[in-house]
Enzyme design. Structure first.
Site, PDB file in Angstrom:
ATOM      1  CG  ASN A  71      -2.016  -1.378   1.101  1.00 34.69           C
ATOM      2  OD1 ASN A  71      -2.408  -1.579   0.206  1.00 34.69           O
ATOM      3  ND2 ASN A  71      -1.888  -1.827   2.400  1.00 34.69           N
ATOM      4  NE  ARG A  72       3.785   1.991  -4.982  1.00 34.06           N
ATOM      5  CZ  ARG A  72       3.678   0.691  -5.531  1.00 34.06           C
ATOM      6  NH1 ARG A  72       3.748  -0.146  -4.484  1.00 34.06           N
ATOM      7  NH2 ARG A  72       3.873   0.668  -6.627  1.00 34.06           N
ATOM      8  CG  LEU A  73       1.035   2.609   4.081  1.00 30.62           C
ATOM      9  CD1 LEU A  73       0.145   1.983   5.124  1.00 30.62           C
ATOM     10  CD2 LEU A  73       0.987   3.885   4.064  1.00 30.62           C
TER      11      LEU A  73
END
Length: 219
Positions: A185-187
């Site tokens: 989630n692009r975290l």
């Protein structure tokens, strides 16, 4: 063209005390993962007017003093570093969802250190350092081969090859090193070591003193 990264979180408590020690850990991981040429690093330089240029070189040494690669000092990167020593390095370890970004100051290493490394290069690579006026315009590939063949006759295999006067090492002394770990989630994790000077170098030759601060950046 998207990929979901699944990795172990990179936490502040798990970092080494210095960025060079942390880099050594991650470099070992990259080698163990079987990455092709994990020492390939993108070097970004710029002119005094701020016009940037990038290229990929091979890291040849790293220790507490910084990162070392070798080049022709007359090349574009060599000329730009001579005029503007501020550079950036990027290690793109995509298969393991990691990258390391370095900003710092570049300078030539000593000639003895350069000569010691030059002697470890394959014979052909030593001749190539003489044959190629790196970044200069040449008429043809034949011209390059002709120069190499002349050198091969002058210095046959087994004969020592002197170090070209305009060829040598560049050491990048970091002032910030960011370790990027990809996640779902692009975290992503982005932990950056930033050097804080506590006392500048003095006129008597005393070295500057400081410490490394770790900060987390939003992805």
């Amino acid at each position: 063209m998207r990929e979901q990264y699944r990795s172990t979180p990179l936490l502040e408590k798990d970092l080494a005390a210095t960025p060079m020690d942390q880099f050594a850990r991650w470099f070992h991981d990259a080698v163990a993962a079987g990455l092709r040429e994990p020492n390939a690093v993108v070097v970004a330089t710029s002119t005094t007017a701020g016009r940037p240029s990038t290229r990929t070189v091979l890291l040849k040494e790293y220790d507490a003093r910084g990162f070392v690669f070798f080049t022709n000092y007359g090349s574009r990167k060599g000329r730009e570093i001579a005029a503007n020593p501020y550079v950036s390095l990027l290690f793109p370890w995509h298969p393991i969802a990691r990258q390391v970004i370095v900003t710092g100051t570049a300078a030539r290493i000593g000639r003895e250190e350069t000569a010691a490394y030059f002697r470890t290069r394959p014979h052909g690579s030593r001749l190539g350092a003489w044959a190629s006026p790196q970044s200069s315009v040449i008429g043809s590939r034949d011209e390059l081969h002709h120069a190499f063949e002349e050198l091969a006759e002058r210095y046959p295999a087994g004969e020592p090859v002197p170090v070209p006067p305009e060829w040598g090492g560049i050491r990048v002394v970091p002032d910030a090193v960011e370790f990027w770990q990809g996640h779902e989630n692009r975290l992503h994790d982005r932990l950056r070591y930033a050097y804080e000077k506590e006392r500048p170098a003095d006129a008597a030759g005393g070295a500057a003193e400081g410490h490394w601060r770790v900060e987390r950046l939003a992805p």
